[in-house]
Design an enzyme around this catalytic site. Structure first.
Site, PDB file in Angstrom:
ATOM      1  N   LYS A   1      88.568  63.238  93.804  1.00 39.07           N
ATOM      2  CA  LYS A   1      89.942  63.604  94.150  1.00 39.07           C
ATOM      3  C   LYS A   1      90.286  64.995  93.623  1.00 39.07           C
ATOM      4  O   LYS A   1      90.994  65.758  94.264  1.00 39.07           O
ATOM      5  CB  LYS A   1      90.929  62.588  93.547  1.00 39.07           C
ATOM      6  CG  LYS A   1      90.695  61.166  94.024  1.00 39.07           C
ATOM      7  CD  LYS A   1      91.563  60.167  93.280  1.00 39.07           C
ATOM      8  CE  LYS A   1      91.177  59.958  91.827  1.00 39.07           C
ATOM      9  NZ  LYS A   1      89.856  59.342  91.609  1.00 39.07           N
TER      10      LYS A   1
ATOM     11  N   GLY B   1      89.675  61.362  84.867  1.00 36.82           N
ATOM     12  CA  GLY B   1      88.836  62.533  84.603  1.00 36.82           C
ATOM     13  C   GLY B   1      88.547  63.189  85.934  1.00 36.82           C
ATOM     14  O   GLY B   1      87.771  62.663  86.721  1.00 36.82           O
ATOM     15  N   HIS B   2      89.227  64.282  86.222  1.00 34.11           N
ATOM     16  CA  HIS B   2      89.077  64.955  87.518  1.00 34.11           C
ATOM     17  C   HIS B   2      88.335  66.274  87.309  1.00 34.11           C
ATOM     18  O   HIS B   2      88.730  67.078  86.467  1.00 34.11           O
ATOM     19  CB  HIS B   2      90.451  65.203  88.155  1.00 34.11           C
ATOM     20  CG  HIS B   2      91.193  63.933  88.457  1.00 34.11           C
ATOM     21  ND1 HIS B   2      92.446  63.893  88.998  1.00 34.11           N
ATOM     22  CD2 HIS B   2      90.825  62.633  88.316  1.00 34.11           C
ATOM     23  CE1 HIS B   2      92.829  62.632  89.165  1.00 34.11           C
ATOM     24  NE2 HIS B   2      91.857  61.851  88.742  1.00 34.11           N
TER      25      HIS B   2
HETATM   26  P1  GDP Z   1      87.760  62.272  90.478  1.00 35.72           P
HETATM   27  O1  GDP Z   1      88.050  61.509  89.249  1.00 35.72           O
HETATM   28  O2  GDP Z   1      88.064  61.504  91.717  1.00 35.72           O
HETATM   29  O3  GDP Z   1      88.385  63.643  90.529  1.00 35.72           O
HETATM   30  O4  GDP Z   1      86.172  62.503  90.498  1.00 35.72           O
HETATM   31  P2  GDP Z   1      85.242  62.916  89.226  1.00 35.72           P
HETATM   32  O5  GDP Z   1      85.502  64.341  88.908  1.00 35.72           O
HETATM   33  O6  GDP Z   1      85.366  61.938  88.136  1.00 35.72           O
HETATM   34  O7  GDP Z   1      83.811  62.703  89.842  1.00 35.72           O
HETATM   35  C1  GDP Z   1      83.363  63.421  90.957  1.00 35.72           C
HETATM   36  C2  GDP Z   1      82.109  64.220  90.571  1.00 35.72           C
HETATM   37  O8  GDP Z   1      81.441  64.657  91.730  1.00 35.72           O
HETATM   38  C3  GDP Z   1      82.411  65.481  89.792  1.00 35.72           C
HETATM   39  O9  GDP Z   1      81.388  65.715  88.880  1.00 35.72           O
HETATM   40  C4  GDP Z   1      82.429  66.559  90.876  1.00 35.72           C
HETATM   41  O10 GDP Z   1      82.128  67.860  90.367  1.00 35.72           O
HETATM   42  C5  GDP Z   1      81.336  66.070  91.758  1.00 35.72           C
HETATM   43  N1  GDP Z   1      81.455  66.404  93.188  1.00 35.72           N
HETATM   44  C6  GDP Z   1      82.573  66.555  93.931  1.00 35.72           C
HETATM   45  N2  GDP Z   1      82.270  66.697  95.236  1.00 35.72           N
HETATM   46  C7  GDP Z   1      80.928  66.652  95.310  1.00 35.72           C
HETATM   47  C8  GDP Z   1      79.996  66.719  96.394  1.00 35.72           C
HETATM   48  O11 GDP Z   1      80.341  66.804  97.559  1.00 35.72           O
HETATM   49  N3  GDP Z   1      78.670  66.609  96.073  1.00 35.72           N
HETATM   50  C9  GDP Z   1      78.230  66.473  94.794  1.00 35.72           C
HETATM   51  N4  GDP Z   1      76.923  66.395  94.594  1.00 35.72           N
HETATM   52  N5  GDP Z   1      79.084  66.386  93.753  1.00 35.72           N
HETATM   53  C10 GDP Z   1      80.403  66.462  94.008  1.00 35.72           C
HETATM   54  P1  IMO Z   2      89.700  58.858  87.892  1.00 36.06           P
HETATM   55  O1  IMO Z   2      91.131  59.354  88.055  1.00 36.06           O
HETATM   56  C1  IMO Z   2      87.014  55.482  87.413  1.00 36.06           C
HETATM   57  C2  IMO Z   2      88.490  52.061  85.132  1.00 36.06           C
HETATM   58  C3  IMO Z   2      87.852  51.768  83.798  1.00 36.06           C
HETATM   59  C4  IMO Z   2      88.016  50.263  83.760  1.00 36.06           C
HETATM   60  C5  IMO Z   2      89.381  50.045  84.412  1.00 36.06           C
HETATM   61  C6  IMO Z   2      90.519  49.902  83.428  1.00 36.06           C
HETATM   62  O2  IMO Z   2      88.824  59.808  87.198  1.00 36.06           O
HETATM   63  O3  IMO Z   2      89.181  58.395  89.204  1.00 36.06           O
HETATM   64  P2  IMO Z   2      91.820  51.616  81.866  1.00 36.06           P
HETATM   65  O4  IMO Z   2      91.332  52.526  80.776  1.00 36.06           O
HETATM   66  O5  IMO Z   2      92.490  52.346  82.985  1.00 36.06           O
HETATM   67  O6  IMO Z   2      92.640  50.479  81.377  1.00 36.06           O
HETATM   68  O7  IMO Z   2      90.471  50.944  82.471  1.00 36.06           O
HETATM   69  O8  IMO Z   2      89.597  51.181  85.226  1.00 36.06           O
HETATM   70  N1  IMO Z   2      89.017  53.434  85.277  1.00 36.06           N
HETATM   71  C7  IMO Z   2      88.449  54.379  86.029  1.00 36.06           C
HETATM   72  N2  IMO Z   2      87.293  54.358  86.731  1.00 36.06           N
HETATM   73  N3  IMO Z   2      87.803  56.565  87.446  1.00 36.06           N
HETATM   74  C8  IMO Z   2      88.973  56.605  86.781  1.00 36.06           C
HETATM   75  O9  IMO Z   2      89.855  57.605  86.888  1.00 36.06           O
HETATM   76  C9  IMO Z   2      89.317  55.481  85.988  1.00 36.06           C
HETATM   77  N4  IMO Z   2      90.362  55.177  85.188  1.00 36.06           N
HETATM   78  C10 IMO Z   2      90.175  53.925  84.773  1.00 36.06           C
HETATM   79  O10 IMO Z   2      86.505  52.163  83.766  1.00 36.06           O
HETATM   80  O11 IMO Z   2      87.041  49.649  84.589  1.00 36.06           O
HETATM   81 MG    MG Z   3      87.072  60.775  87.538  1.00 41.00          MG
END
Ligand code: GDP
Ligand code: IMO
Ligand code: MG
Length: 428
Positions: free
Chosen positions: A16, A40-41
């Protein structure tokens, strides 16, 4: 185009952050409306990686205003630390942060309360949370008696007095339940939080008033969902969920902005599925395929570093999420991770006790017995991380993405082939 929402349609980490960052070009304000530092974005700009947790992703873009709405739960030390880290990375916070005076505050005893359940003797009680105090804080919010809101921190004498009563209650409870518990000193906690409050004071306001004024001035809002729709406390795989409405259902309650203000409804999915923590996951591949996806996709938690569980795309789950979140446009992420797999499976239904299941079961007992019914699609061997046009993708990759769109009944608008902003294919 006016305002947009971006929500995950799986169990979180759908990338996202990358989409929100990308869409900042067409928006003026980024609003977080639920969750907290459990999110964690990740955003990658020109080889530099930024990790956002409580702070809206828009902070990375100069000129974008950022709102932490009333539905978010705030751990002040975590927020201050994150702001300091961003500043050390050269991000100018300036006057761009706006924090709701109605947001609830995570206090140290919330972390201990979470330890109590997550480390209890009975493993069946473990949700596998991020241990950021999210659940206990929302519990106090709904329970009302012990909830502390940001606005409360600006009335020191009332706050000190109230915290004394709350801490006394929590100490007695935790002392009885946690063998190695060290009681909290309410006066110490109060002074610590009053100090945080002073540091946050410049940002605190009634964000719903602020956002409505921004809309009247013609500014375009971008709602940044945290977690994913399948972790929604009402609509997700309860009890293995987070404690907020992490689908688009949370927007109105968590920001004070009615959803009729939103024009574009984007649902974000990975080209496969991941999940961190416990809970049902019918398409999980606890085998060489899952391990391969984990390695190629670097599927380790942004917040906790835990290895993410990996599996095939699950249409039943994602269709449920698409419906709940009202998504009309799909962003398909991490497609590059599937390059080199000979064939790809997609669960188009479940089967339970010999019967076909097309919708997510409410009961965990039923959900855990669901087995995926797969369709198999051909894979592609070429790396695609440098592809920038839809027509340059291998035919099998195009067919795979189109198949997901058809199954979910949603137009695919964005395909992502790498973490960097430029590794994105726009279809609309
Ligand atoms: P979020 O929590 O939804 O914002 O997603 P996260 O940041 O936790 O996890 C997504 C991971 O995928 C991050 O490490 C991004 O840098 C990486 N990422 C995003 N888009 C792509 C993609 O199209 N390909 C690959 N290989 N990695 C991606
Ligand atoms: P983003 O925004 C993936 C999961 C935890 C656990 C459950 C409850 O990066 O997509 P909590 O600490 O919220 O009470 O945990 O939700 N969880 C996530 N999994 N991405 C997240 O955030 C998450 N935030 C919470 O691993 O299963
Ligand atoms: Mg995340």
């Amino acid at each position: 185009m006016g305002s947009t929402c971006v929500v995950g349609l799986q169990w979180g980490d759908e990338a996202k952050g990358k989409i929100v960052d990308l869409l900042c070009d067409q928006h003026d304000v980024v609003v977080r409306y639920q969750g907290g530092a459990n999110a964690g974005h990740t955003v990658v700009h020109d080889g530099v990686t930024y990790k956002l947790s409580l702070v809206p992703t828009g902070i990375l873009r100069p000129g974008i205003e950022c709102v932490i709405g009333n539905g978010v739960v705030i751990h002040p030390p975590a927020l201050l630390k994150e702001l300091a880290t961003l500043e050390s990375q050269g991000v100018d916070i300036g006057g761009r942060m706006h924090i709701s005076d109605r947001a609830h505050v995570i206090l140290p005893y919330h972390l201990e309360e979470e330890r109590l359940t997550e480390e209890s003797a009975d493993a069946a009680d473990h949700i596998g949370t991020t241990r950021r105090g999210i659940g206990p804080c929302y519990r106090d919010k709904v329970g009302r008696v012990h909830g502390v809101r940001v606005a409360d921190l600006y009335h020191p004498s009332v706050f000190r007095e109230r915290l004394t009563r709350i801490v006394d209650y929590k100490n007695r409870l935790l002392d009885a339940m946690l063998p190695d518990f060290k009681p909290f000193d309410a006066a110490v906690v109060a002074e610590e939080y009053l100090e945080y409050a002073e540091r946050l004071r410049p940002y605190v306001c009634d964000t719903s008033v602020w956002v409505h004024r921004a809309v009247e001035q013609g500014r375009r809002l971008l709602f940044e969902g945290a977690q994913g729709s399948l972790l929604d406390v009402d609509h997700g795989s309860y009890p293995y969920v987070t404690s907020s409405n992490s689908s688009a259902a949370g927007i109105a309650a968590g920001s004070g902005v009615p959803t009729r203000r939103i024009d574009r409804w984007i649902g974000v999915v990975k080209a496969y599925t991941t999940r961190v923590g416990g809970g049902p996951f019918p398409t999980e591949q606890d085998n060489a395929i899952g391990e391969r996806i984990r390695q190629v996709g670097r599927e380790y938690g942004t917040v906790t570093g835990r290895p993410r569980r990996c599996g095939w795309f699950d249409v039943v789950a994602a269709r449920h999420a698409t419906r709940i979140s009202g998504s009309t446009e799909l962003a398909v992420m991490l497609l590059d991770v599937l390059s080199g797999l000979e064939e790809l499976k997609v669960a188009v239904a479940y089967e339970r006790d010999g019967r076909r299941v097309d919708d997510l079961p409410a009961s965990l007992c039923d959900f855990e017995r669901c087995r995926p019914v797969y369709e198999t699609l051909p894979g592609w061997s070429e790396p695609i991380t440098e592809v920038s046009r839809w027509n340059d993708l291998p035919a099998a990759a195009r067919e795979y993405v189109a198949f997901l769109g058809r199954q979910l009944g949603v137009t695919v608008g964005i395909v992502s082939v790498g973490p960097d902003r430029r590794q994105t294919i726009l279809l609309t």
